[in-house]
Design a protein around this motif. Structure first.
Motif, short mmCIF file in Angstrom:
data_model
loop_
_atom_site.label_atom_id
_atom_site.label_comp_id
_atom_site.label_asym_id
_atom_site.label_seq_id
_atom_site.Cartn_x
_atom_site.Cartn_y
_atom_site.Cartn_z
N ASP A 94 21.90 48.39 54.38
CA ASP A 94 20.48 48.30 54.78
C ASP A 94 19.82 49.68 54.77
O ASP A 94 18.68 49.84 54.31
CB ASP A 94 20.36 47.72 56.20
CG ASP A 94 20.43 46.19 56.21
OD1 ASP A 94 20.78 45.61 55.18
OD2 ASP A 94 20.14 45.59 57.27
N GLY B 160 26.95 46.15 56.35
CA GLY B 160 25.51 45.92 56.33
C GLY B 160 24.70 47.10 56.82
O GLY B 160 23.56 47.30 56.37
N LYS C 76 15.59 45.34 66.06
CA LYS C 76 16.31 45.53 64.82
C LYS C 76 15.41 45.32 63.60
O LYS C 76 14.53 44.47 63.62
CB LYS C 76 17.43 44.51 64.73
CG LYS C 76 18.72 44.94 65.39
CD LYS C 76 19.74 43.82 65.36
CE LYS C 76 20.12 43.44 63.94
NZ LYS C 76 21.00 44.41 63.29
N LYS D 79 21.69 53.15 62.18
CA LYS D 79 20.74 52.54 61.24
C LYS D 79 19.31 52.84 61.70
O LYS D 79 18.59 51.97 62.18
CB LYS D 79 20.99 51.03 61.16
CG LYS D 79 20.49 50.39 59.87
CD LYS D 79 20.86 48.92 59.80
CE LYS D 79 19.69 48.02 60.04
NZ LYS D 79 20.00 46.61 59.88
N SER E 136 41.47 45.63 55.34
CA SER E 136 41.48 46.64 56.41
C SER E 136 40.50 46.33 57.53
O SER E 136 40.36 47.10 58.47
CB SER E 136 41.16 48.02 55.81
OG SER E 136 39.94 47.98 55.11
N GLU F 2 25.80 50.38 64.29
CA GLU F 2 24.38 50.01 64.19
C GLU F 2 23.46 51.13 64.69
O GLU F 2 22.33 51.29 64.20
CB GLU F 2 24.15 48.73 65.02
CG GLU F 2 22.75 48.15 64.98
CD GLU F 2 22.41 47.45 63.67
OE1 GLU F 2 23.30 46.88 63.02
OE2 GLU F 2 21.22 47.49 63.29
N LYS G 296 16.69 42.60 51.05
CA LYS G 296 16.07 43.03 52.31
C LYS G 296 16.74 44.32 52.76
O LYS G 296 17.97 44.38 52.87
CB LYS G 296 16.25 41.97 53.39
CG LYS G 296 15.27 40.85 53.28
CD LYS G 296 15.32 40.06 54.58
CE LYS G 296 14.51 38.81 54.49
NZ LYS G 296 14.63 38.01 55.70
N ASP H 40 29.76 55.13 55.79
CA ASP H 40 29.99 55.61 57.16
C ASP H 40 31.38 56.25 57.23
O ASP H 40 32.18 56.13 56.28
CB ASP H 40 29.75 54.50 58.20
CG ASP H 40 30.80 53.40 58.19
OD1 ASP H 40 31.97 53.67 57.86
OD2 ASP H 40 30.44 52.26 58.52
N THR I 278 31.78 46.22 51.86
CA THR I 278 33.19 46.27 52.28
C THR I 278 33.46 45.41 53.50
O THR I 278 34.60 45.35 53.96
CB THR I 278 33.62 47.72 52.58
OG1 THR I 278 32.83 48.21 53.67
CG2 THR I 278 33.46 48.63 51.38
N THR I 279 32.43 44.79 54.08
CA THR I 279 32.69 43.80 55.14
C THR I 279 32.38 42.42 54.58
O THR I 279 31.59 42.28 53.63
CB THR I 279 31.80 44.02 56.40
OG1 THR I 279 30.42 43.86 56.02
CG2 THR I 279 32.01 45.39 57.02
N1 LIG Z 1 19.73 42.97 54.63
C1 LIG Z 1 20.10 41.77 54.98
O1 LIG Z 1 19.72 40.78 54.37
C2 LIG Z 1 21.03 41.62 56.13
C3 LIG Z 1 21.65 40.39 56.36
C4 LIG Z 1 22.58 40.31 57.40
C5 LIG Z 1 22.86 41.41 58.18
N2 LIG Z 1 22.24 42.59 57.93
C6 LIG Z 1 22.53 43.78 58.72
O2 LIG Z 1 23.90 44.11 58.52
C7 LIG Z 1 24.37 44.85 59.65
C8 LIG Z 1 25.72 44.33 60.07
O3 LIG Z 1 26.62 44.47 59.00
P1 LIG Z 1 28.18 44.70 59.24
O4 LIG Z 1 28.69 43.72 60.20
O5 LIG Z 1 28.80 44.79 57.90
O6 LIG Z 1 28.17 46.07 60.06
P2 LIG Z 1 28.69 47.54 59.77
O7 LIG Z 1 28.21 48.05 58.51
O8 LIG Z 1 28.38 48.31 61.01
O9 LIG Z 1 30.27 47.35 59.69
C9 LIG Z 1 30.99 46.97 60.83
C10 LIG Z 1 32.12 47.97 61.11
O10 LIG Z 1 33.16 47.77 60.16
C11 LIG Z 1 33.56 49.01 59.62
N3 LIG Z 1 34.02 48.71 58.26
C12 LIG Z 1 33.27 48.39 57.19
N4 LIG Z 1 34.05 48.05 56.16
C13 LIG Z 1 35.32 48.17 56.56
C14 LIG Z 1 36.58 47.94 55.94
N5 LIG Z 1 36.65 47.45 54.69
N6 LIG Z 1 37.70 48.17 56.66
C15 LIG Z 1 37.61 48.60 57.96
N7 LIG Z 1 36.46 48.83 58.60
C16 LIG Z 1 35.32 48.60 57.91
C17 LIG Z 1 32.34 49.89 59.70
O11 LIG Z 1 32.69 51.24 59.75
C18 LIG Z 1 31.71 49.43 61.02
O12 LIG Z 1 32.28 50.13 62.09
C19 LIG Z 1 23.31 44.70 60.72
O13 LIG Z 1 22.59 45.89 60.81
C20 LIG Z 1 22.41 43.59 60.20
O14 LIG Z 1 21.09 43.71 60.64
C21 LIG Z 1 21.33 42.71 56.93
#
Ligand SMILES: NC(=O)c1ccc[n+]([C@@H]2O[C@H](COP(=O)([O-])OP(=O)(O)OC[C@H]3O[C@@H](n4cnc5c(N)ncnc54)[C@H](O)[C@@H]3O)[C@@H](O)[C@H]2O)c1
Ligand SMILES: [Zn+2]
Length: 346
Positions: free
Chosen positions: A108, A104, A150, A75, A171, A72, A141, A41, A128-129
Motif C-alpha cells: 500500500d 499489504g 486507516k 504505513k 515463513s 501498520e 488501491k 520492511d 509475501t503474505t
Molecule cells: N490495497 C488494498 O486493496 C488492501 C486490501 C487489503 C488490505 N490492505 C492493507 O494491507 C495491510 C495488511 O497487510 P498484511 O497483513 O500483509 O500486513 P503486513 O504487511 O504488516 O504484514 C504482516 C507482518 O508479516 C510480516 N511478513 C510479511 N511477509 C512475511 C513472510 N513471508 N514471512 C514472515 N513474515 C512476513 C511483516 O513483516 C509484518 O510484520 C493493511 O494495511 C491493510 O489496510 C490493503
C-alpha cells in the motif's frame, strides 16, 4: 505456474502465481531494464531481500533498497516521504520502477509513493503474505493511514505486474497466515460458495487459493475499478473491521478485524446454519473472536471510513454463503445492527 490477467481500464497486467519464481527474469519479460527501488520492511527484507535483489541484478536491473520498520504504524505519510526523498537521491525517474516486497503495508505504501512521485510512475507488487497475495496486491488501491483512521490518503494506481511466490508463506507466523485466510473466506462469502466449501474442507492448495481469490478480485475490479458501487462488496466485514483495528491501536490484524465484522453481520442476516458454518471456518483459523469494543465508538469510526458518504454508511450485508447485498444505513442503524449481532454471538 498460474497467470491471472487483470483488465483494469487504466492498466492491464498479469498476476503470476507459483513456487520458486525468479522475479528478475519474469520482470524483464514485461518491463525494460531500468533502476529499481525495492521497498520492504525489516522482517521481509531479512528473509527475502538479498535473494530478490540478486535475482533483479542478474536480470540486469540496477537495484536500490529502502527498508522500514515492519507494522501498520509505518504505513504513514512520513515514511512515504522518507522513501521519496531517498528516490530523488538515487536519481529514480519516471521511467524507473518501484517494487514492493512484502505484505499489504509495504504494498500500500509503495503503491501510494508510485502514484504521486513525479505525478506517477510504475510499480510492481511481490506479495509475501497470504493477505497481500489474495487481496491488497491486486486492484490498484494504494494508501497510507492518518492517525485517526486507516487508508484515508491514497490513490487508485494499478501495478504493472504482480509476482506471488507461495513459497514465501512458509515463513509466515500462523496468525499472519490466518489473517490472510479471513480475506479468502470473504471471497467465498461474497462470491463463491464452492471456494467457501473448499476452505471449509481444507481441500485447496495455497496456489489455488490465491488463484481463485485473485480471479474473483479481478472480476469485481474490472466491473468497478474506481469503487463507485459493485466493488463495495469487497468491503464485507471491513467497516467494523477497520474500526476494531484502529481502536486496538493496530494490535489486532486486518484479517482478524474483518473476520469479526463478518461474524457479527452473519449472526444478524444469515440463516443459523450458514452463520454457524462461517463461524466454524473462522474458528478453524483462530479468527473467531467476539469484539469487546464500545459499539458506539466503532460506529463513530465507521463515519470516517472511506465507504461512508455523508451521514450514511454503505453496509455490505450477507444474504447466504456466496452472496451479499449493498445497503445504505444511518450510523444509528449501523450501531443497532452491531448491537444485535454481537448480542447473538455472545
Ligand atoms: N490495497 C488494498 O486493496 C488492501 C486490501 C487489503 C488490505 N490492505 C492493507 O494491507 C495491510 C495488511 O497487510 P498484511 O497483513 O500483509 O500486513 P503486513 O504487511 O504488516 O504484514 C504482516 C507482518 O508479516 C510480516 N511478513 C510479511 N511477509 C512475511 C513472510 N513471508 N514471512 C514472515 N513474515 C512476513 C511483516 O513483516 C509484518 O510484520 C493493511 O494495511 C491493510 O489496510 C490493503
Ligand atoms: Zn481487507
Amino acid at each position: 505456474m498460474n497467470k491471472v490477467h487483470v483488465k483494469a481500464s487504466t492498466k492491464e497486467y498479469d498476476v503470476t502465481i507459483g513456487t520458486g519464481l525468479d522475479v528478475g527474469s519474469l520482470l524483464s519479460e514485461v518491463h525494460k531494464i531500468c533502476k529499481i527501488m525495492l521497498v520492504s520492511d525489516d522482517t521481509v527484507y531479512g528473509l527475502y531481500g538479498k535473494k530478490t535483489e540478486d535475482s533483479l541484478k542478474t536480470a540486469g536491473f540496477e537495484v536500490f533498497s529502502f527498508v522500514f520498520e515492519h507494522g501498520e504504524k509505518s504505513k504513514n505519510i512520513s515514511v512515504a516521504e522518507k522513501l521519496m526523498i531517498e528516490m530523488t537521491e538515487k536519481g529514480i525517474t519516471k521511467i524507473d520502477l518501484l517494487l514492493a516486497l512484502g505484505g499489504g503495508v509495504v504494498g500500500d505504501l509503495t503503491g501510494f509513493a508510485a502514484s504521486v512521485y513525479l505525478r506517477g510512475m510504475d510499480f510492481v507488487q511481490v506479495p509475501t503474505t497470504l493477505l497481500a497475495a489474495v487481496d491488497s496486491s491486486v486492484g490498484g488501491k494504494t494508501a497510507v493511514d492518518l492517525p485517526n483512521g486507516k487508508n484515508l490518503v491514497g490513490a487508485f494506481h494499478q501495478p504493472v505486474a504482480v509476482f506471488c511466490d507461495v513459497d514465501s508463506f512458509q515463513s509466515l507466523p500462523a496468525e499472519i497466515y490466518s489473517d490472510g485466510m479471513a480475506e479468502a473466506v470473504k471471497y467465498g462469502m461474497i462470491y463463491d460458495s464452492d471456494l467457501f466449501g473448499q476452505i471449509e474442507n481444507g481441500t485447496i492448495s495455497d496456489e489455488d487459493l490465491v488463484k481463485r481469490s485473485v480471479e474473483i478480485k479481478a472480476e469485481v475490479v474490472e466491473k468497478d475499478e474506481f469503487d463507485k458501487g459493485p466493488r463495495h462488496i469487497l468491503n464485507f466485514g471491513h467497516t467494523l473491521g477497520h474500526a476494531i483495528e484502529t481502536l486496538s491501536g493496530y494490535s489486532i490484524g486486518h484479517g482478524s478485524g474483518v473476520a469479526m465484522g463478518m461474524a457479527v453481520l452473519g449472526a444478524v442476516y444469515l440463516s443459523e446454519e450458514d452463520s454457524a458454518r462461517l463461524n466454524a471456518v473462522l474458528k478453524k483459523y483462530g479468527l473467531y473472536n467476539i469484539p469487546s469494543y464500545d459499539i458506539h465508538e466503532t460506529a463513530v469510526l465507521a463515519k470516517v471510513d472511506k465507504k461512508a458518504h455523508g451521514n450514511l454508511i454503505r453496509a455490505v450485508l450477507p444474504v447466504a454463503i456466496g452472496e451479499v447485498k449493498l445497503q445504505d444505513v444511518t450510523v444509528e442503524e449501523w450501531e443497532e445492527i452491531l448491537r444485535k449481532g454481537i448480542g447473538r454471538l455472545s
